[in-house]
Design a protein around this motif. Structure first.
Motif, PDB file in Angstrom:
ATOM      1  N   SER A 102       0.826  -1.208   0.000  1.00 51.79           N
ATOM      2  CA  SER A 102       0.000   0.000   0.000  1.00 51.79           C
ATOM      3  C   SER A 102       0.860   1.257   0.000  1.00 51.79           C
ATOM      4  O   SER A 102       0.552   2.231  -0.705  1.00 51.79           O
TER       5      SER A 102
ATOM      6  N   ASN B 116      -6.782   3.762   0.356  1.00 51.49           N
ATOM      7  CA  ASN B 116      -8.074   3.268   0.849  1.00 51.49           C
ATOM      8  C   ASN B 116      -8.895   2.571  -0.228  1.00 51.49           C
ATOM      9  O   ASN B 116      -9.969   2.042   0.082  1.00 51.49           O
ATOM     10  N   GLU B 117      -8.438   2.567  -1.471  1.00 58.14           N
ATOM     11  CA  GLU B 117      -9.226   1.979  -2.554  1.00 58.14           C
ATOM     12  C   GLU B 117      -9.384   0.478  -2.355  1.00 58.14           C
ATOM     13  O   GLU B 117      -8.423  -0.226  -2.031  1.00 58.14           O
ATOM     14  N   PHE B 118     -10.594  -0.028  -2.571  1.00 60.80           N
ATOM     15  CA  PHE B 118     -10.872  -1.436  -2.281  1.00 60.80           C
ATOM     16  C   PHE B 118     -11.459  -2.197  -3.468  1.00 60.80           C
ATOM     17  O   PHE B 118     -11.030  -3.315  -3.756  1.00 60.80           O
TER      18      PHE B 118
ATOM     19  N   ASN C   5      -9.589  -5.334  -4.993  1.00 55.79           N
ATOM     20  CA  ASN C   5     -10.114  -6.639  -4.616  1.00 55.79           C
ATOM     21  C   ASN C   5     -10.314  -7.544  -5.827  1.00 55.79           C
ATOM     22  O   ASN C   5     -10.233  -8.770  -5.710  1.00 55.79           O
TER      23      ASN C   5
ATOM     24  N   LYS D  78      -1.698  -8.421  -1.888  1.00 55.32           N
ATOM     25  CA  LYS D  78      -2.841  -7.606  -1.522  1.00 55.32           C
ATOM     26  C   LYS D  78      -2.407  -6.279  -0.899  1.00 55.32           C
ATOM     27  O   LYS D  78      -1.306  -6.158  -0.372  1.00 55.32           O
TER      28      LYS D  78
ATOM     29  N   ALA E 293      -6.343  -2.440   2.257  1.00 55.86           N
ATOM     30  CA  ALA E 293      -7.807  -2.484   2.211  1.00 55.86           C
ATOM     31  C   ALA E 293      -8.311  -3.889   1.927  1.00 55.86           C
ATOM     32  O   ALA E 293      -9.245  -4.381   2.580  1.00 55.86           O
ATOM     33  N   VAL E 294      -7.688  -4.559   0.968  1.00 58.89           N
ATOM     34  CA  VAL E 294      -8.122  -5.909   0.603  1.00 58.89           C
ATOM     35  C   VAL E 294      -7.759  -6.909   1.697  1.00 58.89           C
ATOM     36  O   VAL E 294      -8.568  -7.765   2.075  1.00 58.89           O
TER      37      VAL E 294
ATOM     38  N   PHE F  47      -9.937  -6.422   4.844  1.00 67.98           N
ATOM     39  CA  PHE F  47     -11.302  -6.913   4.634  1.00 67.98           C
ATOM     40  C   PHE F  47     -11.376  -8.421   4.795  1.00 67.98           C
ATOM     41  O   PHE F  47     -12.356  -8.962   5.306  1.00 67.98           O
TER      42      PHE F  47
END
Length: 300
Positions: free
Chosen positions: A90, A231-233, A237, A246, A249-250, A253
Motif C-alpha cells: 500500500s 483506501n481503494e478497495f 479486490n 494484496k 484495504a483488501v 477486509f
C-alpha cells in the motif's frame, strides 16, 4: 448617611449580562467544538479499546477496555497474517501513484492553462465528462484487457502493484488536472511573459516559477491522491488475489469477511497502523498548505 448596598447587586448583574453576551457570541462555538471532538473521538476510542483488548473479539469489546490491556492483537496481526506485505504494498502503490498523478496532472494543467492549441477545449470537456462515470463501470472491459496483458507482460498484470498503479493513474488524472488548471489560471500571465523575455524556456518557467507558486494545490491533490489510493478497495479486490500481493484495504477486509467476531481485535489493531501513513503525510503537507494560503505569492 450614604449606603452602597446596591453596588454588588449591580456588579453581579453586569457580570451575568457579560457572560450571556459572551456565550451568545463566542461560547456556543466552543460548546459545538467540544461536541464535535467528542463525536469524532468516539470511534477512535472504540477501535483503540478493541485493539488493546486481550480477548480480541467484537462481543467482548467496550468503549473502555475492562479486561486489561495487551498488545497480543498486534503480535498476532504480524505473526498470523501477511500484514507487513500489505503495508509495504500500500505504501509503495499509494506513494508512487500519488506522486506520478500529481506530476502528470501539473504538466497537463500548465499546458491547458497557458497554451493555446487545437483540441484544447475538447480535451478539457472530455476530461470533465469522463469524471462523471465511475471507473468501476468499466471493470469488465479492464478485466479482459488485463487478462491479455497478464499473459504477455506478467510484470504489469494481475497480482502486481504496477498493474494496479496504471489503473489508478487513469482514474486520477482528470480530476487533478481540472483542480490544478483552476489554480494555474489565478496566476498572472505577466510572470510567464517576463521570464520568457529574460530567456527562460517553458520547462524553466514551469519548474522554477509555476510549481513553487502552486504548492498549496499540489499539497491538497497529493494528499487526496494518497488517501484515495491507500483506501481503494473495489478495483484492488478484483485484481489482487494472492495473499502477499494484496493491499491493506483488501487484506484487512479478509480478516473480517469470514470471522468478524474472532478477528476483530486484529482488525482494529490493523486499522490503527493503517492510519499512521495518512496522518504522517497530512502532517508533512500541512505546513505547505498553510504557508501557501497565508503568504502572498505575487507582490505588487
Amino acid at each position: 448617611m450614604t449606603t452602597y448596598t446596591d453596588a454588588p447587586v449591580a456588579d453581579h448583574s453586569a457580570k451575568g449580562r457579560s457572560r450571556k453576551r459572551w456565550f451568545a457570541q463566542v461560547g456556543w462555538r466552543h460548546l459545538v467544538g467540544v461536541l464535535a471532538v467528542a463525536f469524532s473521538l468516539f470511534p477512535i476510542l472504540f477501535v483503540l479499546s478493541a485493539a488493546l483488548n486481550p480477548l480480541g473479539t467484537l462481543s467482548s469489546t467496550d468503549l473502555l477496555p475492562t479486561g486489561g490491556v495487551s498488545f497480543e492483537n498486534f503480535t498476532n496481526l504480524f505473526d498470523k497474517t501477511a500484514f507487513a506485505h500489505w503495508f509495504l504494498n500500500s505504501l509503495l502503490l499509494a506513494g508512487v501513484a500519488s506522486f506520478a498523478s500529481i506530476f502528470l496532472s501539473a504538466l497537463a494543467a500548465y499546458a491547458f492553462s497557458r497554451m493555446r492549441f487545437a483540441g484544447r477545449r475538447v480535451g478539457l470537456l472530455t476530461l470533465l465528462l469522463i469524471q462523471m462515470f465511475p471507473q468501476f463501470l468499466a471493470i469488465v472491459a479492464i478485466f479482459l484487457i488485463f487478462t491479455t496483458i497478464t499473459d504477455l507482460y506478467p510484470a504489469i498484470g494481475f497480482n502486481t502493484p504496477w498493474g494496479l498503479f496504471l489503473l489508478y493513474m487513469g482514474g486520477a488524472l482528470g480530476a487533478n488536472t481540472w483542480l490544478m488548471k483552476g489554480f494555474f489560471d489565478t496566476l498572472p500571465k505577466e510572470l510567464d511573459e517576463s521570464a520568457t523575455m529574460d530567456g527562460a524556456s517553458h520547462v524553466q518557467v514551469f519548474f522554477r516559477i509555476m510549481l513553487p507558486l502552486v504548492a498549496p494545490i499540489l499539497a491538497v491533490t497529493g494528499l487526496l491522491a494518497f488517501i484515495g489510493a491507500i483506501n481503494e478497495f473495489l478495483i484492488a479486490n478484483v485484481f489482487l488475489t494472492n495473499t502477499e500481493s494484496k493491499t491493506l484495504a483488501v487484506g484487512m477486509f479478509g480478516l473480517v469477511a469470514g470471522e468478524r467476531n474472532n478477528n476483530f481485535g486484529m482488525f482494529a489493531a490493523g486499522t490503527l497502523l493503517t492510519a499512521v501513513p495518512t496522518v504522517l503525510v497530512f502532517q508533512l503537507l500541512q505546513r505547505y498548505i498553510v504557508s501557501g494560503l497565508t503568504a502572498g505569492a505575487v507582490k505588487g
